[in-house]
Scaffold this active site. Structure first.
Site, mmCIF file in Angstrom:
data_model
loop_
_atom_site.group_PDB
_atom_site.id
_atom_site.type_symbol
_atom_site.label_atom_id
_atom_site.label_comp_id
_atom_site.label_asym_id
_atom_site.label_seq_id
_atom_site.Cartn_x
_atom_site.Cartn_y
_atom_site.Cartn_z
ATOM 1 N N GLN A 95 0.824 -1.202 0.000
ATOM 2 C CA GLN A 95 0.000 0.000 0.000
ATOM 3 C C GLN A 95 0.860 1.253 0.000
ATOM 4 O O GLN A 95 2.078 1.199 0.143
ATOM 5 C CB GLN A 95 -0.931 -0.008 1.211
ATOM 6 C CG GLN A 95 -0.202 -0.185 2.541
ATOM 7 C CD GLN A 95 -1.146 -0.462 3.702
ATOM 8 O OE1 GLN A 95 -1.177 0.281 4.669
ATOM 9 N NE2 GLN A 95 -1.902 -1.557 3.620
ATOM 10 N N HIS A 97 0.436 5.679 1.169
ATOM 11 C CA HIS A 97 -0.386 6.747 1.734
ATOM 12 C C HIS A 97 -0.082 8.065 1.016
ATOM 13 O O HIS A 97 1.081 8.342 0.694
ATOM 14 C CB HIS A 97 -0.104 6.919 3.225
ATOM 15 C CG HIS A 97 -0.225 5.660 4.020
ATOM 16 N ND1 HIS A 97 -1.354 4.879 4.008
ATOM 17 C CD2 HIS A 97 0.646 5.032 4.860
ATOM 18 C CE1 HIS A 97 -1.181 3.830 4.800
ATOM 19 N NE2 HIS A 97 0.029 3.905 5.326
ATOM 20 N N GLU A 114 4.040 8.102 8.740
ATOM 21 C CA GLU A 114 4.024 7.285 9.941
ATOM 22 C C GLU A 114 5.410 6.753 10.255
ATOM 23 O O GLU A 114 6.355 6.919 9.472
ATOM 24 C CB GLU A 114 3.039 6.120 9.776
ATOM 25 C CG GLU A 114 3.396 5.170 8.649
ATOM 26 C CD GLU A 114 2.272 4.185 8.336
ATOM 27 O OE1 GLU A 114 1.104 4.471 8.644
ATOM 28 O OE2 GLU A 114 2.573 3.132 7.753
ATOM 29 N N HIS A 172 4.840 0.368 0.647
ATOM 30 C CA HIS A 172 5.304 -0.428 1.787
ATOM 31 C C HIS A 172 4.350 -1.571 2.098
ATOM 32 O O HIS A 172 3.198 -1.576 1.652
ATOM 33 C CB HIS A 172 5.470 0.458 3.032
ATOM 34 C CG HIS A 172 4.186 1.071 3.504
ATOM 35 N ND1 HIS A 172 3.654 2.235 2.971
ATOM 36 C CD2 HIS A 172 3.307 0.696 4.473
ATOM 37 C CE1 HIS A 172 2.527 2.544 3.580
ATOM 38 N NE2 HIS A 172 2.290 1.611 4.492
ATOM 39 N N ARG A 192 -4.577 0.764 -1.528
ATOM 40 C CA ARG A 192 -4.088 -0.608 -1.646
ATOM 41 C C ARG A 192 -3.653 -0.865 -3.079
ATOM 42 O O ARG A 192 -4.449 -0.756 -4.015
ATOM 43 C CB ARG A 192 -5.209 -1.564 -1.205
ATOM 44 C CG ARG A 192 -4.783 -2.975 -0.905
ATOM 45 C CD ARG A 192 -5.953 -3.821 -0.431
ATOM 46 N NE ARG A 192 -6.485 -3.370 0.837
ATOM 47 C CZ ARG A 192 -7.753 -3.062 1.054
ATOM 48 N NH1 ARG A 192 -8.630 -3.152 0.079
ATOM 49 N NH2 ARG A 192 -8.158 -2.663 2.242
#
Length: 312
Positions: A95, A97, A114, A172, A192
């Site tokens: 996936q 972000h 993150e 990642h 995804r």
């Protein structure tokens, strides 16, 4: 501004197809239903477990207490960081972000950068972090369509105590073998790209738009600062590890909300006018920006993660 006391949050257990039915020894939680993959520690639905806010969801506490909780100039904002513990029994999807700019183009307030701290890792634990150098977007799309995207991923080993930065735009995947403490922007935006043939929706076009072939992602070496370790100090968050010396109002003051996560040990949080409360392993306390007096005490060895939001 009225000073607020620190409080403990109750965890919220999220079902994920790649998770476990039994989270022991980390959490006393078993289920016969869908497996649990994520334990949210600062989700908006997490409720206060101690103090005057007991029973109230974090979303309501944040909305009602503005600057006293979050810090000066932050009234009206959401709680700034989402902290989770991840339990991958199976491979998570590959996936990506979006960054803030892309998220806002689609009407969302922010993207999702993150980091992962390995609370534990077994032999052979790995994650995928980024696309192999020299790969073109066209090659990525073709690999997805031909079910061989894993061949193009950069794989890195994970050991207990590793800190891994996952910049927005980084392709990642988390694979089995590690228990990860995730700190992220408050966002659930995930595109995804590839899911090993599982019958779940893919977001190919948005994934390709969000993907950056070169990012700042990777392992981060700790820095020693005044008797504790700074594990990561990035645009959106700072994560520290304290053992031996524990954080307190005297040595860990901040003008923003901070979170204390117990990685090892059993502690008590005390303060003037505050009813003391315990913090066991994997429990989290919120220290409001306006909190004036608080101290952590431990009867034995302890390890505490101190997490703070940063200005974007």
């Amino acid at each position: 501004m009225q000073a607020l006391h620190p409080f403990r949050l109750a965890p919220y257990f999220r079902t994920r197809i790649w998770g476990f039915h039994d989270l022991s020894p980390w959490f006393d939680y078993k289920t016969e239903g869908e497996p649990i993959g994520e334990v949210w520690l600062t989700g908006e639905m997490c409720t206060a477990d101690t103090g005057p806010f007991k029973g109230q969801p974090l979303k309501e506490i944040t909305a009602a207490n503005g600057e006293a909780l979050l810090g000066e100039g932050r009234a009206g904002e959401e709680f700034p960081l989402l902290i989770k513990v991840l339990f991958p029994k199976e491979k998570l999807s590959v996936q990506v972000h979006p960054d803030d700019a892309m998220a806002q183009r689609y009407g969302e307030p922010r993207g999702k950068t993150e980091c992962w701290y390995a609370l534990d890792a077994g032999p052979g634990a790995e994650v995928a972090l980024g696309i192999k150098p020299g790969t073109s977007p066209e090659q990525v799309r073709a690999a997805i369509e031909e079910s061989r995207l894993e061949d193009l991923l950069t794989i890195i080993p994970v050991h207990k105590g590793d800190m891994i930065f996952v910049d927005a735009g980084t392709v990642h995947a988390i694979w089995p073998g590690a228990v990860l403490l995730e700190t992220q922007q408050t966002s659930d935006l995930t595109y995804r790209m590839y899911d090993y043939g599982r019958p779940r929706e893919l977001h190919l076009d948005k994934s390709m738009e969000a993907m950056r072939l070169t990012t700042g992602a990777g392992k981060v070496a700790p820095r020693n600062v005044n008797g504790h370790s700074v594990l990561i100090d990035q645009k959106y968050f700072r994560v520290e590890k304290w053992n031996g010396t524990l954080p307190s109002a005297q040595n860990a003051s901040a003008n923003v909300v901070q979170m204390l996560f117990v990685a090892e040990g059993k502690l008590t949080l005390e303060g003037e006018g505050l009813e003391p409360f315990s913090l066991d392993r994997c429990q989290l306390a919120v220290i409001p920006a306006s909190a004036k007096d608080w101290t952590l005490k431990s009867d034995g060895a302890a390890e505490v993660m101190r997490i703070l939001p940063q200005s974007a």
